[in-house]
Design a protein around this motif. Structure first.
Motif, PDB file in Angstrom:
ATOM      1  N   ALA A  74       3.161 -26.258  -6.609  1.00  8.36           N
ATOM      2  CA  ALA A  74       2.248 -27.365  -6.287  1.00  8.36           C
ATOM      3  C   ALA A  74       1.513 -27.850  -7.531  1.00  8.36           C
ATOM      4  O   ALA A  74       1.345 -29.062  -7.733  1.00  8.36           O
ATOM      5  N   ILE A  75       1.093 -26.926  -8.357  1.00 10.91           N
ATOM      6  CA  ILE A  75       0.364 -27.311  -9.574  1.00 10.91           C
ATOM      7  C   ILE A  75       1.292 -28.048 -10.538  1.00 10.91           C
ATOM      8  O   ILE A  75       0.908 -29.058 -11.132  1.00 10.91           O
ATOM      9  N   TYR A  76       2.513 -27.553 -10.703  1.00 13.77           N
ATOM     10  CA  TYR A  76       3.456 -28.243 -11.584  1.00 13.77           C
ATOM     11  C   TYR A  76       3.737 -29.657 -11.096  1.00 13.77           C
ATOM     12  O   TYR A  76       3.812 -30.587 -11.901  1.00 13.77           O
ATOM     13  N   PHE A  77       3.892 -29.814  -9.785  1.00 14.71           N
ATOM     14  CA  PHE A  77       4.101 -31.164  -9.245  1.00 14.71           C
ATOM     15  C   PHE A  77       2.890 -32.051  -9.511  1.00 14.71           C
ATOM     16  O   PHE A  77       3.034 -33.231  -9.818  1.00 14.71           O
ATOM     17  N   SER A  78       1.679 -31.489  -9.407  1.00 17.76           N
ATOM     18  CA  SER A  78       0.478 -32.304  -9.641  1.00 17.76           C
ATOM     19  C   SER A  78       0.368 -32.756 -11.095  1.00 17.76           C
ATOM     20  O   SER A  78      -0.248 -33.768 -11.385  1.00 17.76           O
ATOM     21  N   TYR A  79       0.969 -31.994 -12.015  1.00 12.34           N
ATOM     22  CA  TYR A  79       1.003 -32.381 -13.432  1.00 12.34           C
ATOM     23  C   TYR A  79       2.266 -33.184 -13.779  1.00 12.34           C
ATOM     24  O   TYR A  79       2.524 -33.430 -14.957  1.00 12.34           O
ATOM     25  N   ASN A  80       3.055 -33.542 -12.773  1.00 14.62           N
ATOM     26  CA  ASN A  80       4.314 -34.272 -12.959  1.00 14.62           C
ATOM     27  C   ASN A  80       5.323 -33.495 -13.799  1.00 14.62           C
ATOM     28  O   ASN A  80       6.125 -34.083 -14.529  1.00 14.62           O
ATOM     29  N   LEU A  81       5.286 -32.176 -13.710  1.00 13.66           N
ATOM     30  CA  LEU A  81       6.253 -31.319 -14.393  1.00 13.66           C
ATOM     31  C   LEU A  81       7.329 -30.921 -13.384  1.00 13.66           C
ATOM     32  O   LEU A  81       7.391 -29.799 -12.897  1.00 13.66           O
ATOM     33  N   TYR A  82       8.184 -31.877 -13.079  1.00 17.73           N
ATOM     34  CA  TYR A  82       9.127 -31.698 -11.987  1.00 17.73           C
ATOM     35  C   TYR A  82      10.174 -30.630 -12.267  1.00 17.73           C
ATOM     36  O   TYR A  82      10.566 -29.894 -11.371  1.00 17.73           O
ATOM     37  N   GLY A  83      10.626 -30.520 -13.504  1.00 22.93           N
ATOM     38  CA  GLY A  83      11.605 -29.498 -13.843  1.00 22.93           C
ATOM     39  C   GLY A  83      11.038 -28.099 -13.667  1.00 22.93           C
ATOM     40  O   GLY A  83      11.695 -27.209 -13.107  1.00 22.93           O
ATOM     41  N   ALA A  84       9.807 -27.891 -14.152  1.00 25.81           N
ATOM     42  CA  ALA A  84       9.161 -26.584 -13.997  1.00 25.81           C
ATOM     43  C   ALA A  84       8.901 -26.282 -12.524  1.00 25.81           C
ATOM     44  O   ALA A  84       9.076 -25.140 -12.072  1.00 25.81           O
ATOM     45  N   ALA A  85       8.512 -27.303 -11.777  1.00 22.14           N
ATOM     46  CA  ALA A  85       8.248 -27.115 -10.349  1.00 22.14           C
ATOM     47  C   ALA A  85       9.517 -26.711  -9.605  1.00 22.14           C
ATOM     48  O   ALA A  85       9.510 -25.778  -8.803  1.00 22.14           O
ATOM     49  N   LEU A  86      10.613 -27.419  -9.890  1.00 26.13           N
ATOM     50  CA  LEU A  86      11.877 -27.084  -9.231  1.00 26.13           C
ATOM     51  C   LEU A  86      12.385 -25.717  -9.670  1.00 26.13           C
ATOM     52  O   LEU A  86      12.938 -24.969  -8.872  1.00 26.13           O
ATOM     53  N   GLY A  87      12.195 -25.392 -10.946  1.00 29.10           N
ATOM     54  CA  GLY A  87      12.601 -24.079 -11.433  1.00 29.10           C
ATOM     55  C   GLY A  87      11.861 -22.959 -10.730  1.00 29.10           C
ATOM     56  O   GLY A  87      12.448 -21.939 -10.344  1.00 29.10           O
ATOM     57  N   THR A  88      10.572 -23.141 -10.552  1.00 28.62           N
ATOM     58  CA  THR A  88       9.769 -22.139  -9.857  1.00 28.62           C
ATOM     59  C   THR A  88      10.158 -22.047  -8.387  1.00 28.62           C
ATOM     60  O   THR A  88      10.308 -20.953  -7.844  1.00 28.62           O
ATOM     61  N   LEU A  89      10.335 -23.205  -7.766  1.00 25.23           N
ATOM     62  CA  LEU A  89      10.658 -23.234  -6.343  1.00 25.23           C
ATOM     63  C   LEU A  89      12.059 -22.706  -6.049  1.00 25.23           C
ATOM     64  O   LEU A  89      12.262 -21.992  -5.065  1.00 25.23           O
ATOM     65  N   LEU A  90      13.020 -23.037  -6.896  1.00 26.59           N
ATOM     66  CA  LEU A  90      14.407 -22.691  -6.614  1.00 26.59           C
ATOM     67  C   LEU A  90      14.872 -21.381  -7.267  1.00 26.59           C
ATOM     68  O   LEU A  90      15.918 -20.859  -6.897  1.00 26.59           O
ATOM     69  N   THR A  91      14.101 -20.858  -8.217  1.00 24.39           N
ATOM     70  CA  THR A  91      14.503 -19.621  -8.878  1.00 24.39           C
ATOM     71  C   THR A  91      13.505 -18.492  -8.634  1.00 24.39           C
ATOM     72  O   THR A  91      13.842 -17.465  -8.054  1.00 24.39           O
ATOM     73  N   SER A  92      12.278 -18.679  -9.090  1.00 26.15           N
ATOM     74  CA  SER A  92      11.287 -17.596  -9.023  1.00 26.15           C
ATOM     75  C   SER A  92      10.934 -17.218  -7.590  1.00 26.15           C
ATOM     76  O   SER A  92      10.888 -16.032  -7.251  1.00 26.15           O
ATOM     77  N   PHE A  93      10.673 -18.214  -6.753  1.00 27.99           N
ATOM     78  CA  PHE A  93      10.297 -17.941  -5.366  1.00 27.99           C
ATOM     79  C   PHE A  93      11.377 -17.165  -4.614  1.00 27.99           C
ATOM     80  O   PHE A  93      11.090 -16.111  -4.029  1.00 27.99           O
TER      81      PHE A  93
END
Length: 118
Positions: free
Chosen positions: A71-90
């Motif tokens: 959520a924080i990455y999306f709020s900073y418009n860091l879409y790659g980091a957000a997707l990486g966290t959502l699709l890998t780390s989680f």
């Protein structure tokens, strides 16, 4: 002797976590960051402590923390980091929680060891 080493090890870990927490707090104050944006960092410290004791709940909290990071990455418009966290780390955190839950021993996990030939 072993008890002293374990006690010193716990103190060392607590010292490292405390220094890191102070560093996070000082950086947050220095940059004027909102609590929402630094909250996952403090949660990560708690997860680290839980994982160092092989407590399964640490993996579950880590998975939830990944969603906060997303959520924080999306709020900073860091879409790659957000997707990486959502699709890998989680998924990895949740899969580890499920795997560790299969060999539970109270609140911790019983680990298997390899035989010497392996």
């Amino acid at each position: 002797m072993i008890k002293r080493i374990l006690t010193e090890s716990k103190l060392f870990i607590i010292l490292l976590v405390s220094v890191t927490a102070v560093g996070i707090t000082a950086s947050a104050i220095g940059t004027g960051a909102d609590l929402w944006f630094i909250l996952p960092l403090y949660i990560s410290l708690c997860v680290m402590l839980l994982q160092s004791k092989a407590l399964r709940i640490g993996q579950l909290i880590g998975g939830i923390n990944c969603l906060i990071y997303t959520a924080i990455y999306f709020s900073y418009n860091l879409y790659g980091a957000a997707l990486g966290t959502l699709l890998t780390s989680f998924p990895m955190q949740i899969a580890t929680f499920i795997t560790w839950s299969k060999r539970k021993d109270g609140a911790t996990t019983r680990f298997r060891t390899l035989k010497p030939k392996w």
